[in-house]
Design a protein around this motif. Structure first.
Motif, PDB file in Angstrom:
ATOM      1  N   ALA A   3      -5.805  -6.863  -1.135  1.00 33.53           N
ATOM      2  CA  ALA A   3      -5.002  -5.715  -0.362  1.00 33.53           C
ATOM      3  C   ALA A   3      -3.551  -5.350  -0.970  1.00 33.53           C
ATOM      4  O   ALA A   3      -3.403  -4.271  -0.506  1.00 33.53           O
ATOM      5  N   GLU A   4      -2.893  -6.072  -1.450  1.00 32.81           N
ATOM      6  CA  GLU A   4      -1.587  -5.957  -1.711  1.00 32.81           C
ATOM      7  C   GLU A   4      -1.599  -4.823  -2.879  1.00 32.81           C
ATOM      8  O   GLU A   4      -0.854  -3.837  -3.136  1.00 32.81           O
ATOM      9  N   HIS A   5      -2.765  -5.048  -3.813  1.00 35.76           N
ATOM     10  CA  HIS A   5      -2.727  -4.187  -4.965  1.00 35.76           C
ATOM     11  C   HIS A   5      -3.089  -2.505  -4.306  1.00 35.76           C
ATOM     12  O   HIS A   5      -2.512  -1.609  -4.782  1.00 35.76           O
ATOM     13  N   ASP A   6      -3.874  -2.353  -3.305  1.00 37.66           N
ATOM     14  CA  ASP A   6      -4.276  -1.061  -2.990  1.00 37.66           C
ATOM     15  C   ASP A   6      -3.163  -0.666  -1.922  1.00 37.66           C
ATOM     16  O   ASP A   6      -2.879   0.590  -2.047  1.00 37.66           O
ATOM     17  N   LEU A   7      -2.529  -1.334  -1.304  1.00 35.76           N
ATOM     18  CA  LEU A   7      -1.575  -0.854  -0.443  1.00 35.76           C
ATOM     19  C   LEU A   7      -0.285  -0.401  -1.344  1.00 35.76           C
ATOM     20  O   LEU A   7       0.586   0.483  -0.936  1.00 35.76           O
ATOM     21  N   GLU A   8       0.092  -1.132  -2.371  1.00 38.44           N
ATOM     22  CA  GLU A   8       1.125  -0.828  -3.148  1.00 38.44           C
ATOM     23  C   GLU A   8       0.883   0.292  -3.740  1.00 38.44           C
ATOM     24  O   GLU A   8       1.744   1.255  -4.241  1.00 38.44           O
ATOM     25  N   ARG A   9      -0.390   0.512  -4.006  1.00 36.86           N
ATOM     26  CA  ARG A   9      -0.841   1.867  -4.691  1.00 36.86           C
ATOM     27  C   ARG A   9      -0.708   3.024  -4.087  1.00 36.86           C
ATOM     28  O   ARG A   9      -0.244   4.109  -4.311  1.00 36.86           O
ATOM     29  N   SER A  10      -1.221   2.719  -2.689  1.00 39.17           N
ATOM     30  CA  SER A  10      -0.827   3.876  -1.678  1.00 39.17           C
ATOM     31  C   SER A  10       0.457   4.493  -1.536  1.00 39.17           C
ATOM     32  O   SER A  10       0.546   5.621  -1.479  1.00 39.17           O
TER      33      SER A  10
END
Length: 851
Positions: free
Chosen positions: A215-222
């Protein structure tokens, strides 16, 4: 925390503006809950991001645009350390009437939103179903809408379907609202895709389990792809709040605040930022955020409670009470608000309302023993001792081995005039803590107060085995002997107590009174000397000194001491009667009964000591301020510090001496008051360690906890003041010629060192430069000579006269030595070269040369 002088003004102005801006409570709109959407796409792993993102966007837009109240779904696993909950849970809810009703009924929802999506060719199809829940926990479809179109038009599809579904459910949606419902979150769908997938991993909606790392990876990417996607910024902050990293709270708060900057009226972002800010105890910004949130959602009792809490933390008890009473009126079971109201009522001394609030909490939390304890304290403050005893004995049944509780129950029985019941509970406490002197002293004191002096004498005699309280036991034995008129025994016990506890003023008074009871004025005066040195402002000591001088037939000193006692305490009637007897020359007797030293006390004694501690701390602050003012002024007089003046030369002893004396007095007073502070602190600390402070009111317990920091600051201040004097001021004074003996002499005889302005000598006028001497023009006639002539005046060469010429020369006028050097003369002084002349304008001389 030490407030600046203007801090209270700032808080008051902030509070008044907040009070004016906050609306009162109004009934809220319908409550709505959302569930994860169903993925009907065959092999649709790539579309899983919509499972969580679609209901999340539905919830956000429903709350922001349609002003409905969204219900937050609990986060799976342990509760987060802060921040707000999420709208979308991780559990799938089948879109059936019974399952929807079972999901929405515990949340007290009026509507539940479900949905699904699939693909028809390359088109995305979204279906939204709005269920209306009835009072009997049944659900029925109130509105359903479906939209189909290309994936890039996802936001328009979702917004139009949502608008149509709510319209069918009876919620009006005008054109403006429909436009806002179809708002595009980002310019490109990819950041939204990353946000939805990260949300699904965070809630467990994707894969059935929580995966915070993914989740952290995807949200930071967003947020990297679109930093202005405030929904993703908030979700990333929510994820940080659920991490164990100690820096996570500050990172999350930064994300929440950025989301609020991007969308100032976004309710979820405001709520998250406010909660995170309050968690960091930054109450001023938290107050501003909660004010905005309550203005947008006046029905939100949780936000209103947090607003009241922030007001209370900032010292605005009035407005805090107003907000919290609205919370308890519309959410009676909100114990958090009631507990803050308890603190507010306690701080005001409003014991009746305090007891009422505690009773309301006790009804809703019958197993909360702390509430029962506070309720017993409130009943005791109101004098309702039977009610207090009932509450305390209820606790004792669950905590039979609590010695402090047994002592409290004994105190309650004693206050209720039940001495035997009190002694029974004290004896029970003594069995629980046989190594403590606490129960024994309280038993002996109760017997003394009841007039059972023989029993009290035996009890105090047994208490001499406790070394830490030996002086107190000896003092109390001396008081009993004094009361029984056994003067020699009283003096013997009290002398021992005074040697072992020289800093106890009650013991000093008692031993002097015992010596006076023995008619030994010399011994009494010997005890008075150190006592008055330690407590120069004690009216009782001055009264006893007057009695001692009167017994020694020194009427003058007796009169002076008794007048001093009345000046210190005009209500001291014994001193007034003694003064009249001394002036009338009639015999007088001591009218003073020593008091017991009570090393252990009840709630009232602890509260009185806490008041003395607070008073001493306030006095120390005033002394420090006065000392610092004198310190800076003295430095300024020697040309140093922020008030530096240009030194006049030497020591300004007349100006510095009064400041020096006053500063020395301030230091001595600081030490004396500091000792009183320390005595009070040791008393509080001892009772706190024994658990007896539990019987205090809530605000008093907070004050006891803060006493440790106050004492620590007082000790640090003491060392700092001494260091300022020895290392900061004294060297500068010595360098300026102001030695301690000189300043002490100026204090002892100020007239000798006082500079009177009228006697100041006139300043010596500046000497003007000498006037230039008059210059004279004279002539030398060399017209008859063939050689040049050098002319010297007073040894200085002033010029040369050419052969055959008559020339004018200039020199100082008056009597001068003239030297004329012609051919063959080596120097002035040779024969025929020098003569004495009086030069004046027009004077001339003619040279005669052989032809």
């Amino acid at each position: 925390m030490r407030l600046r002088p203007w801090a209270h003004v700032v808080v008051a102005l902030l509070a008044s503006s907040v009070h004016a801006a906050v609306p009162d409570w109004t009934a809220g709109p319908a409550r709505v809950a959302v569930t994860p959407f169903e993925n009907h796409v065959p092999n649709g792993a790539s579309m899983q991001w919509l499972v969580a993102e679609a209901p999340f966007e539905v919830a956000e837009k429903t709350e922001t645009v349609l002003s409905l109240e969204l219900i937050e779904s609990p986060f799976p696993g342990p509760p987060p350390a802060g921040g707000s909950s999420l709208y979308v849970g991780g559990d799938m809810v089948p879109a059936e009437a019974d399952t929807v009703a079972a999901f929405g009924a515990p949340l007290h929802a009026s509507f539940v939103v479900t949905g699904w999506f699939d693909k028809v060719g390359d088109d995305l199809r979204i279906d939204i179903v709005i269920w209306k829940l009835a009072e009997h926990a049944s659900a029925a479809i109130a509105g359903e809408a479906q939209q189909r179109g290309p994936l890039p038009t996802y936001h328009q599809l979702l917004g139009n379907a949502l608008a149509d579904a709510w319209t069918k459910a009876g919620v009006p949606v005008d054109d403006t609202a429909r436009t806002r419902l179809t708002r595009t979150l980002a310019k490109d769908i990819y950041p939204v895709f990353m946000m939805g997938r990260g949300l699904g991993y965070m809630t467990g909606a994707i894969g059935g389990k929580v995966d915070l790392k993914a989740a952290e990876h995807d949200l930071e990417r967003s947020v990297f792809l679109d930093p202005k996607l405030f929904e993703a910024q908030r979700l990333l902050g929510e994820l940080y709040m659920r991490q164990a990293d100690p820096k996570a709270a500050s990172k999350a708060a930064a994300k929440f605040n950025y989301a609020v900057d991007l969308a100032p009226d976004d309710v979820p972002a405001l709520r998250a930022a406010a909660i995170a800010t309050a968690q960091q105890q930054k109450w001023e910004p938290a107050l501003e955020l909660y004010t905005r949130l309550v203005t947008l959602r006046p029905w939100d009792t949780d936000a209103r409670y947090q607003l009241g809490q922030a007001m209370w933390q900032l010292g605005d008890a009035g407005n805090a009470e107003r907000q919290l009473e609205q919370v308890t009126e519309h959410a009676p079971d909100d114990l958090r608000a009631r507990r803050v109201l308890v603190l507010i009522h306690a701080s005001r001394g409003d014991t009746k309302r305090l007891a009422s609030e505690l009773e309301a909490i006790a009804v809703r939390a019958p197993n909360d023993l702390e509430v029962k304890s506070d309720l017993a304290t409130a009943y005791g403050a109101l004098g309702a001792w039977p009610k207090a005893i009932a509450q305390l004995e209820t606790i004792a049944k669950l905590q039979p081995n609590d010695a402090a509780l047994a002592m409290r129950i004994g105190d309650a029985h004693r206050a209720n005039k039940d001495l035997d019941g009190a002694l029974a509970w004290y004896a029970h406490a003594q069995q629980l803590v046989p190594g403590s002197s606490m129960p024994g002293f309280v038993i002996a004191e109760a017997q003394f107060d009841a007039g059972r002096l023989a029993d009290a004498n035996r009890a105090f005699t047994n208490l001499q085995k406790f070394a830490a309280d030996l002086a107190a036991a000896e003092h109390d034995l001396g008081v009993i002997a004094f009361v029984q008129n056994r003067a020699d025994d009283a003096a013997w016990y009290l002398r021992k107590a005074a040697r072992e506890a020289p800093r106890v003023v009650a013991t000093r008074r008692a031993v002097i009174a015992a010596e006076l009871l023995r008619k030994d004025s010399a011994a009494a005066l010997a005890q008075l000397e150190p006592a008055l040195a330690g407590w120069p402002d004690d009216a009782v000591l001055h009264y006893l000194a007057g009695i001692a001088h009167a017994l020694a037939n020194d009427a003058t000193s007796a009169h002076a001491e008794l007048e001093t006692a009345l000046a210190k305490d005009p209500k001291l009637t014994a001193a007034r009667a003694a003064l009249a007897a001394v002036d009338a020359g009639t015999p007088l007797a001591i009218e003073y009964t020593p008091e017991l030293v009570r090393p252990w006390g009840d709630r009232a004694a602890i509260g009185a000591t806490l008041d003395r501690f607070t008073q001493a701390a306030t006095e120390l602050a005033a002394i420090r301020a006065a000392y610092q003012a004198d310190f800076v002024a003295m430095l300024g007089l020697v040309g140093k510090g922020p008030s530096a003046q240009k030194p006049a030369g030497g020591c300004a002893v007349g100006a510095i001496a009064p400041l020096w004396k006053r500063a020395q007095t301030s230091l001595a007073t600081y030490d004396r008051v500091g000792e009183e502070l320390e005595v009070a602190y040791r008393y509080l600390e001892r009772h706190d360690e024994a658990g007896l402070t539990v019987g205090l009111l809530p605000n008093q317990r907070l004050a006891v906890r803060g006493a440790k920091q106050t004492m620590k600051l007082a000790l640090a201040d003491r060392g700092e003041l001494r260091a300022e004097w020895t290392r900061g001021l004294a060297p500068e004074l010595r360098a300026g010629g102001c030695s301690d003996p000189l300043l002490a002499a100026a204090v002892a005889n100020p007239q000798r060192y006082h500079v009177i302005a009228d006697d100041t000598p006139e300043p010596t006028p500046k000497q003007a430069p000498p006037r230039a001497k008059p210059r004279s023009t004279f002539f030398v006639d060399n017209s008859g000579c063939a050689d040049a002539i050098d002319v010297w005046i007073d040894g200085l060469h002033v010029g040369q006269v050419a052969p055959g010429r008559r020339s004018a020369l200039v020199a100082d006028g008056g009597a001068r030595t003239l030297c004329l050097l012609g051919p063959g003369a080596a120097q002035c002084g040779d024969r025929g070269t020098v003569r004495q002349v009086y030069l004046h304008d027009g004077w001339s001389v003619t040279m005669h040369c052989p032809k």
